[in-house]
Design a protein around this motif. Structure first.
Motif, short mmCIF file in Angstrom:
data_model
loop_
_atom_site.label_atom_id
_atom_site.label_comp_id
_atom_site.label_asym_id
_atom_site.label_seq_id
_atom_site.Cartn_x
_atom_site.Cartn_y
_atom_site.Cartn_z
N THR A 127 0.85 -1.18 0.00
CA THR A 127 0.00 0.00 0.00
C THR A 127 0.89 1.24 0.00
N CYS A 128 1.11 1.75 -1.21
CA CYS A 128 1.99 2.90 -1.39
C CYS A 128 1.59 3.59 -2.69
N PHE A 129 2.37 4.60 -3.11
CA PHE A 129 2.00 5.31 -4.34
C PHE A 129 3.10 5.39 -5.39
N CYS A 130 4.30 4.91 -5.06
CA CYS A 130 5.40 5.09 -6.01
C CYS A 130 5.14 4.41 -7.36
N GLU A 131 4.35 3.33 -7.34
CA GLU A 131 4.06 2.67 -8.63
C GLU A 131 2.96 3.40 -9.40
N TYR A 132 2.26 4.30 -8.74
CA TYR A 132 1.11 4.96 -9.36
C TYR A 132 1.33 6.42 -9.72
N HIS A 137 7.55 9.10 -6.65
CA HIS A 137 7.69 9.21 -5.19
C HIS A 137 6.49 8.55 -4.50
N CYS A 138 6.65 8.30 -3.20
CA CYS A 138 5.67 7.49 -2.47
C CYS A 138 4.47 8.27 -1.95
N GLY A 139 4.20 9.43 -2.53
CA GLY A 139 3.04 10.21 -2.10
C GLY A 139 2.88 11.44 -2.96
N PRO A 172 1.33 -1.00 4.29
CA PRO A 172 1.82 0.34 3.93
C PRO A 172 3.34 0.37 3.93
N SER A 173 3.92 0.84 2.81
CA SER A 173 5.38 0.75 2.65
C SER A 173 6.04 2.10 2.41
N GLY A 174 5.28 3.19 2.56
CA GLY A 174 5.82 4.49 2.18
C GLY A 174 6.55 5.26 3.26
N SER A 199 2.73 -3.42 8.79
CA SER A 199 3.41 -2.17 8.49
C SER A 199 4.89 -2.37 8.14
N TYR A 200 5.30 -1.75 7.04
CA TYR A 200 6.74 -1.64 6.78
C TYR A 200 7.22 -0.58 7.79
N ALA A 201 7.38 -1.02 9.02
CA ALA A 201 7.65 -0.08 10.12
C ALA A 201 9.05 0.50 10.03
N GLY A 207 20.17 0.71 -1.24
CA GLY A 207 20.62 0.37 -2.59
C GLY A 207 20.11 -1.00 -3.03
N TYR A 208 19.65 -1.80 -2.07
CA TYR A 208 19.19 -3.15 -2.38
C TYR A 208 17.82 -3.20 -3.08
N PHE A 209 17.17 -2.04 -3.25
CA PHE A 209 15.88 -2.03 -3.94
C PHE A 209 16.03 -1.90 -5.46
N TYR A 228 12.03 10.22 3.46
CA TYR A 228 11.01 9.42 4.15
C TYR A 228 11.52 8.06 4.59
N GLN A 229 12.38 7.39 3.81
CA GLN A 229 12.94 6.12 4.28
C GLN A 229 14.13 6.40 5.20
N MET A 230 14.47 5.42 6.03
CA MET A 230 15.46 5.65 7.09
C MET A 230 16.92 5.60 6.63
N VAL A 278 10.20 -9.97 7.80
CA VAL A 278 11.40 -9.40 7.22
C VAL A 278 11.27 -9.51 5.71
N TYR A 279 11.73 -8.48 4.99
CA TYR A 279 11.63 -8.50 3.52
C TYR A 279 13.01 -8.75 2.92
N ASN A 280 13.16 -9.94 2.38
CA ASN A 280 14.38 -10.33 1.66
C ASN A 280 14.26 -9.73 0.25
N VAL A 281 14.85 -8.54 0.07
CA VAL A 281 14.48 -7.69 -1.07
C VAL A 281 15.15 -8.09 -2.40
N SER A 282 14.74 -7.35 -3.42
CA SER A 282 15.14 -7.68 -4.80
C SER A 282 16.65 -7.75 -5.01
N GLY A 283 17.39 -6.81 -4.42
CA GLY A 283 18.84 -6.81 -4.62
C GLY A 283 19.51 -8.00 -3.93
N SER A 320 9.81 -13.19 0.38
CA SER A 320 10.97 -13.51 -0.44
C SER A 320 10.59 -14.00 -1.82
N TYR A 321 11.38 -13.54 -2.81
CA TYR A 321 11.22 -14.03 -4.18
C TYR A 321 11.69 -15.48 -4.31
N HIS A 322 12.42 -15.95 -3.30
CA HIS A 322 12.86 -17.35 -3.29
C HIS A 322 11.77 -18.28 -2.75
C1 PBG Z 1 7.56 0.72 -2.60
C2 PBG Z 1 8.34 -0.52 -2.32
C3 PBG Z 1 9.68 -0.78 -2.64
C4 PBG Z 1 9.91 -2.10 -2.27
C5 PBG Z 1 8.73 -2.59 -1.72
N1 PBG Z 1 7.78 -1.60 -1.74
C6 PBG Z 1 10.68 0.04 -3.33
C7 PBG Z 1 11.15 1.30 -2.82
O1 PBG Z 1 10.84 1.73 -1.71
O2 PBG Z 1 11.86 1.95 -3.58
C8 PBG Z 1 11.22 -2.83 -2.45
C9 PBG Z 1 11.11 -4.31 -2.60
C10 PBG Z 1 12.31 -4.98 -3.14
O3 PBG Z 1 13.37 -4.36 -3.40
O4 PBG Z 1 12.22 -6.19 -3.33
N2 PBG Z 1 7.41 1.60 -1.56
#
Ligand code: PBG
Ligand code: ZN
Length: 333
Positions: A127-132, A137-139, A172-174, A199-201, A207-209, A228-230, A278-283, A320-322
């Protein structure tokens, strides 16, 4: 003299190796385990395609059209995985990201298709806006910065729209301040008291995104997400963010990314009582796939070891994508 010293050494009464001597004893004394129930599989749904398109930096991961959602979710459910999380690529973007709260938007369509095919799997919507948004940006922007409180109003609309489509959880991930409280009140006012908030708290500007931004077509067109991100340097702030989300009514907390932040997973786990994801992210995924493709590492062994590490650090759930591969490997052993 020397011989006497050796002779007087006490015999070793404590020998940790005793518990490592056989597979049966090792299995009995193993402290952490992995189950397919621990996993959530991310799915990218693209409104502009009619056939799946592989994400070049994420071998094995594709963007899929909504017509493929039912089959994909069925495959995930058959593997024993507990949930899927959807990310949507709308055919049209604009400044405020209103496709996110279109009741016939791409994620809403995916939710309905998934629930219809597999009513029992847990369906989650990022639940965010960066894809839309057309700026990525996320809002909503105010000048060059994201307007926190205006974005909260839109997050409510988006969460309610996903809930109307039948989602079980919103995520919510923003990293907007107050996002959990806003979404909780929006959902409750609309009669969705039972919609779970994961919540993506604690989400770091990472850089791993990188590969995800290709997959979800959501790179910011200017600047970055550091307002906005930490900051990856911060630990105390992570606890503060997590506790705030607990107070605001989050049901599940998430730390993201995973590998470089295992200390944070443990500390948030110890500081709160909520289930932890925990989110094992794309990178992180891309690095493993690249090394495995070169036969530099044993993919199965490395991935299972990493997943176990997340559990040991305190994660209850792993995005995880795995996940589909992990489920297959777990059923083989
Ligand atoms: C969007 C969002 C991102 C990810 C999940 N939700 C990207 C970002 O914040 O740039 C990253 C997921 C991943 O790298 O696998 N807010
Ligand atoms: Zn975002």
């Amino acid at each position: 003299m020397e011989l006497e010293n050796i002779m007087s050494l006490p015999s070793l009464t404590i020998r940790p190796r005793r518990l490592r001597q056989s597979p049966a004893i090792r299995r009995m004394t193993s402290e952490t385990s992995l189950s397919t129930a621990d996993f959530i599989y991310p799915i990218f749904v693209d409104e502009s395609i009619s056939e799946a398109v592989e994400v070049s930096s994420m071998p094995g991961v594709s963007r899929i059209p909504v017509s493929d959602v039912a089959a994909m979710v069925k495959k995930v459910e058959d593997a024993g995985i507990s949930g899927v999380i959807f990310f949507g690529l709308p055919s049209e973007k604009n400044a405020n990201g209103s496709a996110g709260w279109d009741d016939d938007g791409i994620v809403q369509q995916a939710i309905r298709a998934a629930k219809e095919a597999c009513p029992n799997i847990c369906v989650i919507a990022d639940t965010c806006f960066c894809e839309y948004t057309d700026h990525g940006h996320c809002g909503v922007l105010h000048g060059e910065t994201v307007d926190n409180d205006a974005t909260l109003e839109n997050l409510k609309k988006e969460a309610v729209s996903y809930a109307k489509a039948g989602v079980d959880m919103v995520a919510p991930s923003g990293m907007m301040d107050g996002m959990v409280a806003a979404i909780r009140s929006g959902l409750d006012d609309a009669g969705f008291q039972d919609t779970v908030i994961m919540s993506y708290a604690v989400k770091y500007a990472s850089g791993y995104f990188g590969p995800f931004r290709e997959a979800a077509d959501c790179s910011p067109s200017f600047g970055d997400r550091a307002s906005y991100q930490m900051d990856p340097a911060n630990r105390r702030e992570a606890i503060r963010e997590a506790l705030l989300d607990v107070d605001e009514g989050a049901d599940i907390l998430m730390v993201k990314p995973a590998l470089a932040y295992m200390d944070i997973v443990r500390e948030v786990k110890d500081a709160t009582q909520l289930p932890m994801a925990v989110y094992n992210v794309s990178g992180e995924y891309a690095m493993v796939k690249a090394a495995a493709a070169n036969a530099w590492i044993d993919e199965k062994r490395v991935v299972l070891e990493t997943m176990l590490g997340f559990k040991r650090a305190g994660a209850d759930l792993i995005l995880s994508y795995h996940a589909v591969d992990v489920a297959r490997w777990l059923s083989e052993d």
